[in-house]
Scaffold this motif. Structure first.
Motif, PDB file in Angstrom:
ATOM      1  N   GLN A   1       8.186  18.623  -2.996  1.00 18.15           N
ATOM      2  CA  GLN A   1       8.074  17.728  -1.835  1.00 18.15           C
ATOM      3  C   GLN A   1       6.948  16.711  -2.042  1.00 18.15           C
ATOM      4  OE1 GLN A   1       8.396  19.492   2.174  1.00 18.15           O
ATOM      5  NE2 GLN A   1       8.962  21.386   1.145  1.00 18.15           N
ATOM      6  N   GLN A   2       5.836  17.192  -2.630  1.00 17.22           N
ATOM      7  CA  GLN A   2       4.738  16.238  -2.846  1.00 17.22           C
ATOM      8  C   GLN A   2       5.117  15.231  -3.938  1.00 17.22           C
ATOM      9  OE1 GLN A   2       2.751  14.974  -1.096  1.00 17.22           O
ATOM     10  NE2 GLN A   2       0.663  15.765  -1.270  1.00 17.22           N
ATOM     11  N   ARG A   3       5.961  15.641  -4.899  1.00 16.89           N
ATOM     12  CA  ARG A   3       6.434  14.667  -5.889  1.00 16.89           C
ATOM     13  C   ARG A   3       7.275  13.588  -5.216  1.00 16.89           C
ATOM     14  NH1 ARG A   3       9.261  17.890 -10.619  1.00 16.89           N
ATOM     15  NH2 ARG A   3       8.149  19.845 -10.461  1.00 16.89           N
ATOM     16  N   VAL A   4       8.087  13.999  -4.219  1.00 16.10           N
ATOM     17  CA  VAL A   4       8.874  13.018  -3.466  1.00 16.10           C
ATOM     18  C   VAL A   4       7.910  12.052  -2.746  1.00 16.10           C
ATOM     19  CG1 VAL A   4      10.495  12.663  -1.556  1.00 16.10           C
ATOM     20  CG2 VAL A   4      10.817  14.590  -3.125  1.00 16.10           C
TER      21      VAL A   4
ATOM     22  N   PHE B   1      -3.283   5.130  -1.993  1.00 16.09           N
ATOM     23  CA  PHE B   1      -4.351   5.985  -1.486  1.00 16.09           C
ATOM     24  C   PHE B   1      -3.775   7.380  -1.279  1.00 16.09           C
ATOM     25  CE2 PHE B   1      -5.546   1.718   0.036  1.00 16.09           C
ATOM     26  CZ  PHE B   1      -6.841   1.644  -0.455  1.00 16.09           C
ATOM     27  N   ALA B   2      -4.489   8.396  -1.763  1.00 12.06           N
ATOM     28  CA  ALA B   2      -4.016   9.774  -1.625  1.00 12.06           C
ATOM     29  C   ALA B   2      -5.161  10.614  -1.051  1.00 12.06           C
ATOM     30  CB  ALA B   2      -3.584  10.309  -2.986  1.00 12.06           C
ATOM     31  N   ASP B   3      -4.921  11.220   0.114  1.00 12.27           N
ATOM     32  CA  ASP B   3      -5.970  12.002   0.777  1.00 12.27           C
ATOM     33  C   ASP B   3      -5.707  13.486   0.551  1.00 12.27           C
ATOM     34  OD1 ASP B   3      -8.056  12.888   2.295  1.00 12.27           O
ATOM     35  OD2 ASP B   3      -7.501  11.796   4.124  1.00 12.27           O
TER      36      ASP B   3
ATOM     37  N   ILE C   1       0.847  -1.188   0.000  1.00 14.01           N
ATOM     38  CA  ILE C   1       0.000   0.000   0.000  1.00 14.01           C
ATOM     39  C   ILE C   1       0.884   1.240   0.000  1.00 14.01           C
ATOM     40  CG2 ILE C   1      -1.707   1.327   1.328  1.00 14.01           C
ATOM     41  CD1 ILE C   1      -2.714  -1.361   2.429  1.00 14.01           C
ATOM     42  N   GLY C   2       0.543   2.209  -0.866  1.00 10.59           N
ATOM     43  CA  GLY C   2       1.204   3.511  -0.822  1.00 10.59           C
ATOM     44  C   GLY C   2       0.208   4.521  -0.294  1.00 10.59           C
ATOM     45  N   PHE C   3       0.689   5.502   0.468  1.00 12.10           N
ATOM     46  CA  PHE C   3      -0.225   6.525   0.977  1.00 12.10           C
ATOM     47  C   PHE C   3       0.401   7.893   0.743  1.00 12.10           C
ATOM     48  CE2 PHE C   3      -3.614   8.375   3.216  1.00 12.10           C
ATOM     49  CZ  PHE C   3      -4.545   7.400   3.530  1.00 12.10           C
ATOM     50  N   VAL C   4      -0.386   8.829   0.197  1.00 13.15           N
ATOM     51  CA  VAL C   4       0.048  10.211   0.031  1.00 13.15           C
ATOM     52  C   VAL C   4      -0.926  11.076   0.822  1.00 13.15           C
ATOM     53  CG1 VAL C   4       0.545  12.079  -1.598  1.00 13.15           C
ATOM     54  CG2 VAL C   4       0.865   9.695  -2.304  1.00 13.15           C
ATOM     55  N   PHE C   5      -0.376  11.908   1.717  1.00 16.22           N
ATOM     56  CA  PHE C   5      -1.220  12.745   2.568  1.00 16.22           C
ATOM     57  C   PHE C   5      -1.202  14.181   2.054  1.00 16.22           C
ATOM     58  CE2 PHE C   5       0.458   9.266   5.079  1.00 16.22           C
ATOM     59  CZ  PHE C   5      -0.657   8.792   5.758  1.00 16.22           C
ATOM     60  N   GLN C   6      -2.118  14.981   2.597  1.00 17.58           N
ATOM     61  CA  GLN C   6      -2.140  16.403   2.238  1.00 17.58           C
ATOM     62  C   GLN C   6      -0.851  17.080   2.693  1.00 17.58           C
ATOM     63  OE1 GLN C   6      -5.724  18.332   3.472  1.00 17.58           O
ATOM     64  NE2 GLN C   6      -4.999  20.371   2.943  1.00 17.58           N
ATOM     65  N   ALA C   7      -0.452  16.818   3.951  1.00 17.07           N
ATOM     66  CA  ALA C   7       0.860  17.268   4.427  1.00 17.07           C
ATOM     67  C   ALA C   7       1.860  16.232   3.912  1.00 17.07           C
ATOM     68  CB  ALA C   7       0.866  17.319   5.944  1.00 17.07           C
ATOM     69  N   PHE C   8       3.013  16.694   3.437  1.00 15.51           N
ATOM     70  CA  PHE C   8       3.873  15.790   2.673  1.00 15.51           C
ATOM     71  C   PHE C   8       4.493  14.688   3.527  1.00 15.51           C
ATOM     72  CE2 PHE C   8       4.491  20.261   1.017  1.00 15.51           C
ATOM     73  CZ  PHE C   8       3.364  20.215   0.218  1.00 15.51           C
ATOM     74  N   ASN C   9       4.657  14.969   4.865  1.00 16.27           N
ATOM     75  CA  ASN C   9       5.150  13.939   5.793  1.00 16.27           C
ATOM     76  C   ASN C   9       6.498  13.350   5.378  1.00 16.27           C
ATOM     77  OD1 ASN C   9       2.900  14.267   7.328  1.00 16.27           O
ATOM     78  ND2 ASN C   9       1.852  12.432   6.621  1.00 16.27           N
TER      79      ASN C   9
END
Ligand SMILES: Nc1ncnc2c1ncn2[C@@H]1O[C@H](COP(=O)(O)OP(=O)(O)OP(=O)(O)O)[C@@H](O)[C@H]1O
Ligand SMILES: [Mg+2]
Length: 260
Positions: A162-165, A179-181, A102-110
């Motif tokens: 950063q979001q690309r990373v 999943f991307a929120d 599972i991959g997860f992308v959040f609103q904050a880049f984390n």
């Protein structure tokens, strides 16, 4: 043919299915503070498909993603990643499945501030004690246009970079599903469009499966289908969305909720 997103698990719907939920219900709190965030949601995410999840604030979008990604435990109902039923896994198995599939992308880049872009991208496989698949990693890194910036730390990168990373990190393990929120929630429209383009390319060119929460009809226009949530329930679905059609559908919901 479009498979029915409300259909329960069957042998037929399981083939080509990246993830599915059946009868998913999530209740937060107790007594007066009791909130039913998800109310009997059944949905299938097909392999190689880009799904957008839309609906008013508080309707359960993040809860759906967190339950589907094994980050939160449903009150009842079941989730499968591929054919693996999350409820049958112990904590260690669940951690491993989240890391590997599972991959997860959040609103904050984390991202971790002390690590370079490349170290952030490969951290999950490093933790797992595995060498990343170099060829796959190169494809992902070049797709998101980071080749010249792999040695930079997050503070040396723009928000869009950063979001690309974060997108590259989510794709690095070649997961069954990403999943991307609200992944573009903190980005200006140009950077947002780039990130949406990469998510779409990961589906079209790399065969990945993406599920993305968004409030933005333009962002939903990148998806293959849009599912609409309202008060914790799935209320509608649209295939081959365009921003205009999504906007019209959202307006119809607003009118309906004002008159009901
Ligand atoms: N940990 C929690 N404890 C109590 N209630 C919660 C918790 N998490 C979410 N909720 C409630 O569950 C409902 C659904 O929340 P969720 O975050 O899934 O909504 P959302 O659709 O993602 O909203 P937004 O668009 O604002 O991000 C809301 O009423 C929210 O207040
Ligand atoms: Mg949310």
């Amino acid at each position: 043919m479009t498979a029915d997103p409300f259909a329960p698990h069957t042998a037929a719907t399981t083939s080509g299915t990246a993830a599915s939920a059946f009868g998913l219900t999530k209740v937060h709190g107790t007594g007066d503070a009791r909130v039913t965030a998800l109310d009997d949601v059944s949905i299938t995410f097909r392999q190689g498909e880009f799904t957008a999840v839309m609906g008013p604030s508080g309707c359960g979008k993040s809860t759906l993603l967190h339950c589907a990604a094994g980050l939160d435990t449903p009150t009842s109902g079941s989730v499968r990643i591929g054919t693996t039923e999350l409820g049958t896994l112990d904590d260690r198995e669940l951690t491993r499945l989240r890391r590997d599939r599972i991959g997860f992308v959040f609103q904050a880049f984390n991202l971790l501030p002390t690590l370079t872009a490349l170290e952030n991208i490969t951290l999950p496989s490093a933790i797992a004690g595995r060498r990343p698949d170099r060829e796959w990693l190169d494809r992902v890194v070049s797709m998101v246009g980071l080749s010249g910036r792999l040695g930079h730390r997050p503070a040396q990168l723009s928000g869009g970079q950063q979001q690309r990373v974060a997108v590259a990190r989510a794709l690095a393990s070649r997961p069954a599903i990403v999943f991307a929120d609200e992944p573009t929630g903190n980005l200006d429209s140009r950077s947002g469009a780039e990130v949406l383009g990469f998510l779409r390319d990961s589906v079209r060119d790399l065969g990945q499966t993406v599920v993305m929460v968004t409030h933005d009809p333009a962002a939903a226009g990148y998806a293959d289908r849009v599912v609409f949530l309202c008060d914790g329930r799935l209320v509608d679905e649209m295939t081959r969305p365009t921003p205009d059609r999504v906007l019209d559908r959202m307006k119809a919901f607003d009118t309906r909720s004002r008159t009901s």
